[in-house]
Motif scaffolding. Structure first.
Motif, PDB file in Angstrom:
ATOM      1  N   UNK A 241      37.769  16.082   0.823  1.00 49.21           N
ATOM      2  CA  UNK A 241      36.993  16.836   0.676  1.00 49.21           C
ATOM      3  C   UNK A 241      37.066  17.962  -0.552  1.00 49.21           C
ATOM      4  N   UNK A 242      38.589  18.117  -0.428  1.00 50.60           N
ATOM      5  CA  UNK A 242      39.004  19.373  -0.889  1.00 50.60           C
ATOM      6  C   UNK A 242      38.838  20.528  -1.256  1.00 50.60           C
ATOM      7  N   UNK A 243      38.098  20.762   0.503  1.00 51.11           N
ATOM      8  CA  UNK A 243      38.562  21.954   0.485  1.00 51.11           C
ATOM      9  C   UNK A 243      39.721  22.697   1.136  1.00 51.11           C
ATOM     10  N   UNK A 244      38.869  24.478   0.798  1.00 53.13           N
ATOM     11  CA  UNK A 244      39.853  25.591   1.102  1.00 53.13           C
ATOM     12  C   UNK A 244      40.540  25.707   2.152  1.00 53.13           C
ATOM     13  N   UNK A 245      41.157  26.901   2.414  1.00 55.54           N
ATOM     14  CA  UNK A 245      41.867  27.461   3.430  1.00 55.54           C
ATOM     15  C   UNK A 245      40.220  28.024   4.052  1.00 55.54           C
ATOM     16  N   UNK A 246      39.416  28.511   3.079  1.00 56.94           N
ATOM     17  CA  UNK A 246      38.008  29.665   3.290  1.00 56.94           C
ATOM     18  C   UNK A 246      37.223  28.538   3.555  1.00 56.94           C
ATOM     19  N   UNK A 247      36.987  27.673   3.330  1.00 58.99           N
ATOM     20  CA  UNK A 247      35.693  26.436   3.744  1.00 58.99           C
ATOM     21  C   UNK A 247      36.342  26.269   4.527  1.00 58.99           C
ATOM     22  N   UNK A 248      37.626  25.454   5.421  1.00 56.16           N
ATOM     23  CA  UNK A 248      37.950  25.347   6.454  1.00 56.16           C
ATOM     24  C   UNK A 248      37.992  26.096   7.939  1.00 56.16           C
ATOM     25  N   UNK A 249      37.990  27.557   7.017  1.00 49.19           N
ATOM     26  CA  UNK A 249      37.628  28.390   8.044  1.00 49.19           C
ATOM     27  C   UNK A 249      36.744  28.270   8.554  1.00 49.19           C
ATOM     28  N   UNK A 250      35.768  28.426   7.562  1.00 49.31           N
ATOM     29  CA  UNK A 250      34.285  28.254   7.584  1.00 49.31           C
ATOM     30  C   UNK A 250      34.012  27.263   8.409  1.00 49.31           C
ATOM     31  N   UNK A 251      34.232  26.387   8.000  1.00 50.62           N
ATOM     32  CA  UNK A 251      33.848  25.349   8.718  1.00 50.62           C
ATOM     33  C   UNK A 251      34.347  25.140  10.936  1.00 50.62           C
ATOM     34  N   UNK A 252      35.075  25.364  10.631  1.00 49.69           N
ATOM     35  CA  UNK A 252      35.536  26.070  11.986  1.00 49.69           C
ATOM     36  C   UNK A 252      34.753  27.046  12.752  1.00 49.69           C
ATOM     37  N   UNK A 253      34.550  27.588  12.170  1.00 52.27           N
ATOM     38  CA  UNK A 253      33.856  29.000  12.958  1.00 52.27           C
ATOM     39  C   UNK A 253      32.525  28.250  12.877  1.00 52.27           C
ATOM     40  N   UNK A 254      32.080  26.954  12.287  1.00 53.19           N
ATOM     41  CA  UNK A 254      30.608  26.849  12.785  1.00 53.19           C
ATOM     42  C   UNK A 254      30.658  25.690  13.700  1.00 53.19           C
ATOM     43  N   UNK A 255      31.942  25.038  14.369  1.00 49.44           N
ATOM     44  CA  UNK A 255      32.016  24.287  15.493  1.00 49.44           C
ATOM     45  C   UNK A 255      31.989  25.176  16.596  1.00 49.44           C
ATOM     46  N   UNK A 256      33.117  26.099  16.553  1.00 49.58           N
ATOM     47  CA  UNK A 256      33.229  28.015  17.062  1.00 49.58           C
ATOM     48  C   UNK A 256      32.067  28.194  17.857  1.00 49.58           C
ATOM     49  N   UNK A 257      30.920  28.290  16.605  1.00 50.33           N
ATOM     50  CA  UNK A 257      29.419  29.035  17.246  1.00 50.33           C
ATOM     51  C   UNK A 257      28.821  27.784  18.477  1.00 50.33           C
ATOM     52  N   UNK A 258      28.428  26.363  17.726  1.00 52.28           N
ATOM     53  CA  UNK A 258      27.850  25.769  18.239  1.00 52.28           C
ATOM     54  C   UNK A 258      28.536  25.216  19.654  1.00 52.28           C
ATOM     55  N   UNK A 259      29.659  25.001  20.122  1.00 54.57           N
ATOM     56  CA  UNK A 259      30.366  24.660  21.567  1.00 54.57           C
ATOM     57  C   UNK A 259      30.097  26.274  22.254  1.00 54.57           C
ATOM     58  N   UNK A 260      29.822  27.528  21.483  1.00 55.60           N
ATOM     59  CA  UNK A 260      29.773  28.478  22.543  1.00 55.60           C
ATOM     60  C   UNK A 260      28.245  28.087  22.757  1.00 55.60           C
TER      61      UNK A 260
END
Length: 411
Positions: free
Chosen positions: A245-264
């Motif tokens: 999907x050609x994501x950059x580091x910032x987008x990857x970080x945001x996506x992982x934050x979404x995973x973190x919210x859901x896991x929490x």
């Protein structure tokens, strides 16, 4: 401990800060590897697997040792020693001029990575049997919050330099170390301590000793398969999303934050409801079903926005892990919780050796110019297969457990 809530908060915050420091570096690692090896993202994934394997081997060897030491000397000194090692590791990575330096840093971080073993033993020390599973879920909340805050910080820091996230990690881990020195209390009572044994601390013996607890040994195989499946996501996410999907580091970080919210949300709120409504046994089965669905959908996602939606069923699968750990911990005496957590971490470390090695090399061989054929989602399909194996293995055992529970009620 006299102040139960305070003890839980202490370890929760310690784990949270530790995970933030680890998560900060995730978005930038593929880019840093590309810089050091002069290759593309597909080639970087192979080198990334070596970093994860080196970490896992060291953690596999040292986690039962740390668990045994914490059973003798207490949780606090072992936890502080682990945090000091992690801090030194991040300083090494800041100045790493070659891939070899990265590899050396991961060896050191693997030795120090036993802090999770000690944290879980700490939770077991201060938890009543009926609260133990719920409190293991709070460790999951700490992971979730850490993966909300850490990757976002790392993604933003990477805009300045590929080394900036490591500086942030070193600073955060140092704060965690200082917090532990001045605030974190000891959790293991003197009467529950026991002498250190090299035989028990042998990483293989620690796992073999699970045979003393039939329920624990059977569930350990299921736990291994769950960990193997999870590394289809954990190890490949920044590589897969950057490549497809050609994501950059910032987008990857945001996506992982979404995973973190859901896991929490799952570990902090939902698991309390599922335990009351379904209990540990049904939570395991339902959790593995959600995991399986998420893995298949990840493999065939055609647009980047789909990954965010698919995170929902995948993260709902998080109810399975704490339920498994709750059953395993409940079958172990108080003075063996450190050894049990060391064994569990050993099982996890074996999966961490073979999981990333398998999944990242599958990504390498099914993406890029030298691919067998183009299908970068192959690791997720293999993860799904592991999840099916886990479910198939645990179903007969859970049926027997339910039958015994029914007989006890009749008596």
């Amino acid at each position: 401990m006299k102040n139960y809530n305070s003890a839980i908060f202490f370890i929760f915050l310690t784990v949270l800060i530790d995970i933030i420091g680890m998560a900060v570096i995730i978005p930038v690692m593929p880019t840093l590897i590309e810089e050091l090896i002069g290759g593309d993202i597909s080639e970087a994934s192979h080198y990334g697997s070596l970093l994860m394997v080196s970490y896992a081997i060291m953690q596999f060897i040292f986690s039962p040792i740390m668990g045994g030491l914490s059973d003798k000397f207490g949780r606090r000194p072992v936890l502080l020693l682990s945090l000091l090692g992690m801090c030194i590791n991040y300083v090494l990575l800041i100045f790493a001029p070659t891939f070899g330096w990265l590899l050396a840093g991961r060896f050191l971080s693997g030795i120090s990575g036993a802090s999770l073993t000690t944290a879980n033993a700490y939770i077991a020390d201060v938890s009543t049997p009926e609260k133990r599973t719920q409190n293991f879920g709070l460790v999951g909340v700490a992971f979730g919050l850490g993966f909300i805050i850490g990757p976002v910080i790392g993604g933003v820091a990477a805009d300045y330099s590929s080394r900036a996230p490591f500086i942030v990690s070193a600073a955060i881990t140092l704060l965690n170390l200082l917090y532990g020195i001045f605030i974190l209390p000891e959790s293991l009572k003197q009467e529950n301590r026991r002498d250190f044994s090299w035989a028990r601390s042998n990483p293989f013996n620690s796992i073999i000793n699970l045979r003393k607890h039939p329920v624990v040994s059977k569930l350990a195989i299921t736990l291994f398969c769950l960990y193997m499946a999870s590394y289809a996501v954990q190890s490949t996410w920044p590589y897969y999303t950057k490549y497809k999907f050609h994501w950059n580091e910032r987008t990857i970080g945001i996506s992982l934050a979404v995973v973190g919210v859901l896991s929490m949300l799952v570990n902090g709120l939902l698991i309390r409801w599922t335990l009351k409504k379904w209990g540990n046994i049904s939570s395991i089965l339902i959790g593995t079903a959600f995991y399986s669905l998420g893995l298949v959908l990840f493999a065939f996602a055609s647009e980047g926005w789909m990954m965010y939606l698919i995170c929902i069923p995948y993260c709902l699968g998080g109810i399975a892990g704490p339920s498994l750990q709750g059953i395993m911990s409940g079958q172990t005496p108080p003075n063996g919780q450190g050894e049990l957590q060391g064994a569990i971490t050993g099982v996890m470390s074996i999966a961490t050796v073979f999981g990333p090695l398998l999944m990242l090399n599958l990504f390498n061989h099914f993406s890029g110019k030298n691919a067998y054929f183009e299908f970068p989602g192959m690791p997720y399909i293999v993860g799904f297969i592991f999840m099916i194996i886990a479910t198939a293995f645990v179903i007969p055992f859970l049926k027997n457990t339910r039958a015994l529970q029914q007989k006890e009620k009749e008596i």
